[in-house]
Design an enzyme around this catalytic site. Structure first.
Site, PDB file in Angstrom:
ATOM      1  N   LYS A   1      38.042  33.872  41.791  1.00 53.52           N
ATOM      2  CA  LYS A   1      38.278  33.446  40.318  1.00 53.52           C
ATOM      3  C   LYS A   1      39.591  34.132  39.789  1.00 53.52           C
ATOM      4  CE  LYS A   1      36.013  32.853  35.915  1.00 53.52           C
ATOM      5  NZ  LYS A   1      34.850  33.249  34.987  1.00 53.52           N
TER       6      LYS A   1
ATOM      7  N   ASP B   1      36.782  29.473  30.927  1.00 53.44           N
ATOM      8  CA  ASP B   1      35.582  28.978  32.266  1.00 53.44           C
ATOM      9  C   ASP B   1      34.750  28.095  31.479  1.00 53.44           C
ATOM     10  OD1 ASP B   1      34.280  28.953  34.593  1.00 53.44           O
ATOM     11  OD2 ASP B   1      33.604  30.979  34.501  1.00 53.44           O
TER      12      ASP B   1
ATOM     13  N   ASP C   1      30.081  26.201  44.840  1.00 52.12           N
ATOM     14  CA  ASP C   1      29.642  25.847  43.505  1.00 52.12           C
ATOM     15  C   ASP C   1      30.235  24.837  42.817  1.00 52.12           C
ATOM     16  OD1 ASP C   1      28.262  28.395  43.703  1.00 52.12           O
ATOM     17  OD2 ASP C   1      29.490  29.513  42.559  1.00 52.12           O
TER      18      ASP C   1
ATOM     19  N   ASP D   1      26.930  25.367  39.866  1.00 53.99           N
ATOM     20  CA  ASP D   1      26.941  26.583  39.233  1.00 53.99           C
ATOM     21  C   ASP D   1      27.608  26.126  37.765  1.00 53.99           C
ATOM     22  OD1 ASP D   1      27.284  29.076  37.895  1.00 53.99           O
ATOM     23  OD2 ASP D   1      28.672  29.836  39.426  1.00 53.99           O
TER      24      ASP D   1
ATOM     25  N   ASP E   1      32.329  25.807  33.063  1.00 49.46           N
ATOM     26  CA  ASP E   1      31.183  25.632  33.728  1.00 49.46           C
ATOM     27  C   ASP E   1      30.479  24.351  33.325  1.00 49.46           C
ATOM     28  OD1 ASP E   1      31.694  27.715  35.500  1.00 49.46           O
ATOM     29  OD2 ASP E   1      30.491  28.932  34.284  1.00 49.46           O
TER      30      ASP E   1
ATOM     31  N   GLU F   1      34.619  27.869  44.054  1.00 46.41           N
ATOM     32  CA  GLU F   1      34.058  27.120  42.776  1.00 46.41           C
ATOM     33  C   GLU F   1      35.027  26.100  42.213  1.00 46.41           C
ATOM     34  OE1 GLU F   1      31.615  29.264  39.864  1.00 46.41           O
ATOM     35  OE2 GLU F   1      32.513  27.997  38.153  1.00 46.41           O
TER      36      GLU F   1
ATOM     37  N   GLU G   1      33.634  34.756  46.235  1.00 47.32           N
ATOM     38  CA  GLU G   1      33.804  33.574  45.326  1.00 47.32           C
ATOM     39  C   GLU G   1      35.035  34.080  44.433  1.00 47.32           C
ATOM     40  OE1 GLU G   1      30.557  32.270  43.256  1.00 47.32           O
ATOM     41  OE2 GLU G   1      31.777  31.850  41.502  1.00 47.32           O
TER      42      GLU G   1
ATOM     43  N   HIS H   1      36.611  27.514  39.050  1.00 47.79           N
ATOM     44  CA  HIS H   1      37.760  28.718  39.155  1.00 47.79           C
ATOM     45  C   HIS H   1      39.149  28.171  39.678  1.00 47.79           C
ATOM     46  CE1 HIS H   1      33.853  31.323  39.468  1.00 47.79           C
ATOM     47  NE2 HIS H   1      34.065  31.052  38.206  1.00 47.79           N
TER      48      HIS H   1
ATOM     49  N   MET I   1      20.460  30.986  49.174  1.00 50.15           N
ATOM     50  CA  MET I   1      21.706  31.720  48.972  1.00 50.15           C
ATOM     51  C   MET I   1      21.245  32.477  47.733  1.00 50.15           C
ATOM     52  SD  MET I   1      24.217  32.598  46.012  1.00 50.15           S
ATOM     53  CE  MET I   1      25.073  31.373  45.487  1.00 50.15           C
TER      54      MET I   1
ATOM     55  N   HIS J   1      20.845  35.665  41.046  1.00 56.07           N
ATOM     56  CA  HIS J   1      21.380  36.861  41.202  1.00 56.07           C
ATOM     57  C   HIS J   1      20.027  37.933  41.162  1.00 56.07           C
ATOM     58  CE1 HIS J   1      24.726  34.926  38.907  1.00 56.07           C
ATOM     59  NE2 HIS J   1      25.261  35.809  39.553  1.00 56.07           N
TER      60      HIS J   1
ATOM     61  N   ASP K   1      18.646  38.110  37.635  1.00 59.84           N
ATOM     62  CA  ASP K   1      18.135  36.962  37.304  1.00 59.84           C
ATOM     63  C   ASP K   1      16.488  36.965  37.562  1.00 59.84           C
ATOM     64  OD1 ASP K   1      20.649  35.995  36.898  1.00 59.84           O
ATOM     65  OD2 ASP K   1      20.773  34.662  38.555  1.00 59.84           O
TER      66      ASP K   1
HETATM   67 MN   LIG Z   1      30.150  30.377  40.832  1.00 63.90          MN
END
Ligand SMILES: [Mn+2]
Length: 386
Positions: free
Chosen positions: A186, A258, A248, A290, A260, A220, A184, A223, A91, A57, A60
């Site tokens: 979700k 979520d 992802d 991710d 992850d 993802e 993306e 998701h 990406m 991002h 980030d």
């Molecule tokens: Mn993601």
């Protein structure tokens, strides 16, 4: 040694978000358990582990609110690490969810000023991504949703979301950028309900855009699984429609928050069918993780998490290869009439011939498909006894 146990290499196209290994272990009930990572150190560590690159991002890498000179200094230092390691940035994405200004939405906030600021930030993030060599720009609308339905007419919100994506496509075209946008989906979290909740919703949305050819998906694992859907089916449809732009990878149990989790740590069977799909169809894009290490982990645990993510993928890739080489599985697939599905339904004579034919319904209804055997063989493959 089989390729399953060989070390990952850049040819395998494994990438990690800076925010994944950089996840400090914060959750809604607890503060950070790990120190922040320097993005430059992350690039070096992941390169040592055999990754192809990183994603990020905007925030980030360049902390929110940085002035231009500071931004340029940070980016130059980061580009130095990319150059030193050969790591790529395929990406990038934009953070339109952390800051208080986005609490009511970004591209779909009720306040037009907030929507305009979100677009300004997204355009800046596109510039950053292109500068770093990215060809995919992901939009995850974490705050594009609501809890109070009375305050968010969904059709108007979708109008504004389409308007934003159209503007960003126009911008990329005007700049001559070689860039595609990946949405993306979700279903929820952080908002009670989020717009474009599933792969299917997002695919349908794309057909309403001004530049549908520039827009695809970044589905993802977690998701789709949160919605109780089969991730590999969603990915298969995205591929079928030419809309898989990025992916992802992580793990998730249906019906939970979520999570992850590390790829393969839950739903190994689903993960296998996903890897088999990507490998069988010759997916030449990124295998992007991710996900994040458990909150219990220190820095060593984070790098163990990263290495294991890639290793699990390679093991499942080897299982997919063995699936095709296994004569018992091949025979069971024949009994299940799998090849028959690839045969067009329409005979010579078309629907007229179809309607004129006789069908032995008793025989068709009585035939067995041997799918219990096929399924058990796949279990044996995954459990390591064949
Ligand atoms: Mn993601």
């Amino acid at each position: 040694m089989s390729s399953a146990t060989s070390a990952p290499s850049p040819d395998d196209h494994f990438t990690f978000g800076l925010w994944t290994v950089g996840n400090p272990g914060r959750d809604p009930f607890g503060v950070e358990t790990r120190a922040p990572l320097d993005p430059v150190d992350t690039v070096h560590r992941l390169a040592d582990l055999g990754a192809y690159g990183v994603s990020l991002h905007d925030d980030d890498l360049v902390p929110f609110g940085s002035v231009a000179a500071e931004r340029d200094r940070i980016v130059a230092r980061f580009e130095g690490a990319l150059k030193a390691t050969g790591m790529k940035v395929p990406m990038t994405t934009v953070n339109l969810f952390t800051q208080p200004v986005f609490k009511e939405g970004a591209f779909t906030a009720n306040d037009p000023q907030i929507r305009r600021f979100a677009l300004k930030k997204a355009a800046d993030a596109i510039d950053l991504g292109v500068e770093l060599g990215a060809s995919v720009f992901v939009l995850w609308g974490g705050r594009e949703g609501c809890e109070v339905d009375a305050a968010k007419p969904i059709a108007a919100a979708l109008d504004r979301l389409a308007e934003a994506v159209d503007l960003l496509c126009d911008y990329a075209i005007e700049q001559g950028y070689d860039l595609r946008i990946a949405l993306e989906p979700k279903p929820n979290e952080p908002r009670g309900d989020i717009l474009l909740p599933t792969v299917g919703h997002a695919l349908a949305f794309i057909s309403e855009l001004e530049h549908p050819e520039m827009v695809g998906l970044n589905p993802e694992f977690a998701h789709e699984t949160m919605s109780g859907l089969a991730f590999n089916h969603g990915v298969a449809q995205a591929l079928w429609q030419g809309k898989l732009f990025h992916i992802d990878l992580n793990a998730q149990r249906a019906g939970k928050f979520d999570q992850d989790y590390r790829f393969g740590s839950e739903g190994v069977r689903d993960a296998f069918y996903l890897v088999k799909l990507l490998e069988d169809t010759g997916w030449d894009g990124m295998r992007h993780f991710d996900s994040h290490a458990y909150r219990t982990e220190d820095a060593d645990g984070v790098w163990e998490f990263a290495a294991a993510s890639m290793r699990t993928y390679l093991i499942l890739r080897e299982k997919a290869r063995r699936f095709h080489a296994d004569p018992d599985i091949t025979a069971a697939m024949e009994e299940a009439q799998v090849a028959g599905l690839r045969e067009p339904t329409t005979p010579e004579g078309g629907l007229r011939a179809i309607r004129a034919a006789d069908y032995d319904l008793a025989a068709l209804g009585a035939q067995g498909y041997g799918m219990e055997r096929l399924d058990a063989l796949v279990d044996e493959l995954l459990l390591g006894v064949r």
